[in-house]
Design a protein around this motif. Structure first.
Motif, PDB file in Angstrom:
ATOM      1  N   GLU A 132       2.490  -6.831 -17.329  1.00 15.68           N
ATOM      2  CA  GLU A 132       3.210  -7.988 -17.856  1.00 15.68           C
ATOM      3  C   GLU A 132       2.872  -8.270 -19.320  1.00 15.68           C
ATOM      4  O   GLU A 132       2.662  -9.406 -19.722  1.00 15.68           O
ATOM      5  N   SER A 147       3.604  -9.033 -22.902  1.00 14.21           N
ATOM      6  CA  SER A 147       4.745  -9.626 -23.606  1.00 14.21           C
ATOM      7  C   SER A 147       4.474  -9.636 -25.107  1.00 14.21           C
ATOM      8  O   SER A 147       3.358  -9.904 -25.552  1.00 14.21           O
ATOM      9  N   TYR A 203       6.441 -10.496 -29.097  1.00 14.39           N
ATOM     10  CA  TYR A 203       7.523 -11.172 -29.815  1.00 14.39           C
ATOM     11  C   TYR A 203       7.597 -10.588 -31.208  1.00 14.39           C
ATOM     12  O   TYR A 203       6.582 -10.486 -31.879  1.00 14.39           O
ATOM     13  N   ASN A 232       9.931  -2.873 -22.270  1.00 15.37           N
ATOM     14  CA  ASN A 232       8.522  -2.500 -22.155  1.00 15.37           C
ATOM     15  C   ASN A 232       7.820  -2.692 -23.498  1.00 15.37           C
ATOM     16  O   ASN A 232       8.400  -2.437 -24.552  1.00 15.37           O
ATOM     17  N   ALA A 233       6.562  -3.107 -23.415  1.00 12.82           N
ATOM     18  CA  ALA A 233       5.758  -3.249 -24.626  1.00 12.82           C
ATOM     19  C   ALA A 233       5.476  -1.862 -25.195  1.00 12.82           C
ATOM     20  O   ALA A 233       5.400  -0.878 -24.449  1.00 12.82           O
ATOM     21  N   PHE A 249      -0.763 -10.966 -21.632  1.00  8.09           N
ATOM     22  CA  PHE A 249      -0.804  -9.863 -20.675  1.00  8.09           C
ATOM     23  C   PHE A 249      -1.638 -10.290 -19.474  1.00  8.09           C
ATOM     24  O   PHE A 249      -2.366 -11.277 -19.528  1.00  8.09           O
ATOM     25  N   CYS A 273       1.890 -11.549 -27.249  1.00 10.24           N
ATOM     26  CA  CYS A 273       1.947 -12.927 -26.734  1.00 10.24           C
ATOM     27  C   CYS A 273       1.028 -13.113 -25.536  1.00 10.24           C
ATOM     28  O   CYS A 273       0.434 -14.172 -25.372  1.00 10.24           O
ATOM     29  N   MET A 293      10.745  -9.225 -28.934  1.00 11.52           N
ATOM     30  CA  MET A 293      10.857  -8.182 -27.923  1.00 11.52           C
ATOM     31  C   MET A 293      12.032  -7.275 -28.260  1.00 11.52           C
ATOM     32  O   MET A 293      13.164  -7.719 -28.314  1.00 11.52           O
TER      33      MET A 293
END
Length: 109
Positions: free
Chosen positions: A62, A64, A66, A72-73, A37, A35, A68
């Motif tokens: 940061e 992100s 989806y 953490n990614a 960063f 999504c 999630m």
């Protein structure tokens, strides 16, 4: 009237922006769950906020995704982002300064 050096710098900036846009489009197309960063200067971040290793002194934070599944990614996704940014910086050494403190997000139309 613009000097030759100013015109050259403008062309270089436009070329970088075009390369950056193409890189981001490719990255978001290749990673459908991504999504967005941010790219931050390593010196400006507390140690616990660092999501991924340096790309010319820069850190990807940061991230992100989806849907999630975790706070953490996935590391593989972060590595893909860092690799894309490293490639961009390798092609244009000034890119590191121009990427600093930027946030990238998926564009939906």
């Amino acid at each position: 009237m613009k000097t030759q050096a100013h015109k050259t710098e403008e062309r270089r900036q436009r070329r970088f922006e075009a390369d950056l846009e193409a890189t981001m489009k490719t990255l978001f197309r290749r990673l459908p769950t991504l999504c967005g960063f941010s790219v931050r200067d390593a010196a400006a971040l507390p140690r616990e906020r660092l999501a991924q290793g340096p790309a010319s002194g820069l850190f990807v934070t940061e991230v992100s995704v989806y849907p999630m599944r975790d706070l953490n990614a996935p590391p593989e996704l972060c590595n893909e982002i860092v690799t894309a940014l490293d490639d961009l910086i390798d092609e244009n050494p000034v890119a590191g300064e121009l990427l600093r403190e930027r946030t990238f997000a998926r564009v939906l139309h």
